[in-house]
Design a protein around this motif. Structure first.
Motif, PDB file in Angstrom:
ATOM      1  N   UNK A  51       0.809  -1.218   0.000  1.00  0.00           N
ATOM      2  CA  UNK A  51       0.000   0.000   0.000  1.00  0.00           C
ATOM      3  C   UNK A  51       0.846   1.273   0.000  1.00  0.00           C
ATOM      4  N   UNK A  52       2.162   1.124   0.011  1.00  0.00           N
ATOM      5  CA  UNK A  52       3.013   2.302   0.098  1.00  0.00           C
ATOM      6  C   UNK A  52       3.115   2.838   1.496  1.00  0.00           C
ATOM      7  N   UNK A  53       2.958   1.980   2.483  1.00  0.00           N
ATOM      8  CA  UNK A  53       3.077   2.371   3.882  1.00  0.00           C
ATOM      9  C   UNK A  53       4.379   1.828   4.452  1.00  0.00           C
ATOM     10  N   UNK A  54       5.054   2.628   5.251  1.00  0.00           N
ATOM     11  CA  UNK A  54       6.268   2.180   5.916  1.00  0.00           C
ATOM     12  C   UNK A  54       5.884   1.255   7.064  1.00  0.00           C
ATOM     13  N   UNK A  55       6.465   0.068   7.089  1.00  0.00           N
ATOM     14  CA  UNK A  55       6.166  -0.911   8.140  1.00  0.00           C
ATOM     15  C   UNK A  55       7.330  -1.103   9.099  1.00  0.00           C
ATOM     16  N   UNK A  56       8.525  -0.677   8.694  1.00  0.00           N
ATOM     17  CA  UNK A  56       9.673  -0.843   9.587  1.00  0.00           C
ATOM     18  C   UNK A  56      10.720   0.209   9.271  1.00  0.00           C
ATOM     19  N   UNK A  57      11.328   0.747  10.325  1.00  0.00           N
ATOM     20  CA  UNK A  57      12.461   1.666  10.210  1.00  0.00           C
ATOM     21  C   UNK A  57      13.523   1.162  11.184  1.00  0.00           C
ATOM     22  N   UNK A  58      14.717   0.922  10.681  1.00  0.00           N
ATOM     23  CA  UNK A  58      15.777   0.372  11.521  1.00  0.00           C
ATOM     24  C   UNK A  58      17.019   1.226  11.380  1.00  0.00           C
ATOM     25  N   UNK A  59      17.559   1.694  12.528  1.00  0.00           N
ATOM     26  CA  UNK A  59      18.854   2.362  12.515  1.00  0.00           C
ATOM     27  C   UNK A  59      19.807   1.596  13.423  1.00  0.00           C
ATOM     28  N   UNK A  60      20.936   2.180  13.744  1.00  0.00           N
ATOM     29  CA  UNK A  60      21.950   1.438  14.490  1.00  0.00           C
ATOM     30  C   UNK A  60      21.543   1.124  15.923  1.00  0.00           C
ATOM     31  N   UNK A  61      20.575   1.842  16.451  1.00  0.00           N
ATOM     32  CA  UNK A  61      20.223   1.640  17.861  1.00  0.00           C
ATOM     33  C   UNK A  61      18.776   1.233  18.100  1.00  0.00           C
TER      34      UNK A  61
END
Length: 269
Positions: A51-61
């Motif tokens: 759907x064009x929705x962000x489901x996950x965001x991952x950074x170093x912490x």
């Protein structure tokens, strides 16, 4: 910690569009990022669904996972997004953020609950102007109240008031010695903390899920801060922003000369 009380300030902030208060829409990155979402921002990478929705965001912490549906920890609110914030080093530490959206799919109210109940819940209220740009943020932690002024699509001033009476004003410029003409915000980026001094904490990443309004038209090139601390008035030296761009005129690196933070990098697909 349960969400059972109606917030005393729940009616304090409302959207500029009355229709936005009575219905919500599903968020979409296409509503904000007209040329596509960056591949990464400051090392954070994004995962999207069909759907064009962000489901996950991952950074170093941290790991941010976003769920869309209907969440009813409080009958006083229509929460349609749940963001689970977890420490990568200690996955049992973090918080859950419940979000209420307006008719454009932008957050108007958020309730952040500490996973272990060790900290008090934090509440957030958001307003937007008629162009769908964030114009106000108020939160319970620290009693911060940010008001954002625009002119022709660009942020010109940010006003910050704290519960202890301190006041700050940031006035932004769009040219400097390195960029003598304005530079269009082609990538639609909005680093509220680093670029505009709006203290977002965990909510800053929500912009890249398409839920914190439309971007500014051009990229800022610096600011001047003045304010009142206690009874003393002050004006700081100007802070200059520096940018690097790729061949497509998309930003790949941003930093300032005030040593207030590390450089932010951007990669593009």
């Amino acid at each position: 910690m349960a969400i059972g009380l109606v917030p005393v300030m729940g009616a304090f902030l409302t959207s500029c569009d009355d229709d936005d208060d009575v219905k919500s829409s599903e968020p979409s990155i296409d509503n904000v990022f007209t040329d596509g979402l960056p591949e990464s921002v400051g090392g954070a990478k994004f995962t999207t669904n069909a759907k064009g929705q962000v489901t996950k965001i991952v950074n170093e912490s941290r790991n941010y996972s976003l769920e869309y549906g209907s969440f009813t920890p409080s009958r006083a609110h229509n929460f349609t997004v749940l963001m689970k914030v977890r420490s990568i080093e200690n996955p049992d530490r973090g918080s859950d953020v419940y979000m209420e959206l307006n008719g454009q799919g932008f957050v108007t109210y958020a309730y952040q609950v500490d996973l272990k109940g060790e900290d008090e819940a934090d509440e957030w209220w958001f307003e937007y102007n008629n162009d769908g740009q964030l114009s106000r943020l108020k939160r319970t932690e620290g009693g911060d109240d940010f008001k954002i002024s625009y002119d022709k699509g660009d942020i010109t001033k940010v006003y910050q008031d704290e519960e202890d009476g301190d006041h700050r004003e940031y006035t932004f410029s769009y040219t400097n010695s390195e960029n003598k003409t304005v530079v269009a915000n082609k990538g639609c980026i909005m680093e509220f903390d680093d670029m505009y001094r709006v203290d977002m904490d965990e909510m800053g990443v929500v912009y890249y899920a398409g839920m914190l309004g439309k971007p500014a038209k051009n990229l800022p090139m610096g600011y001047v801060r003045k304010g009142i601390e206690g009874k003393e008035e002050y004006t700081d030296d100007p802070v200059v922003f520096h940018w690097e761009f790729n061949a497509d005129k998309l930003p790949v690196k941003f930093w300032d000369d005030d040593n207030t933070g590390e450089a932010v990098t951007f990669t593009w697909k």
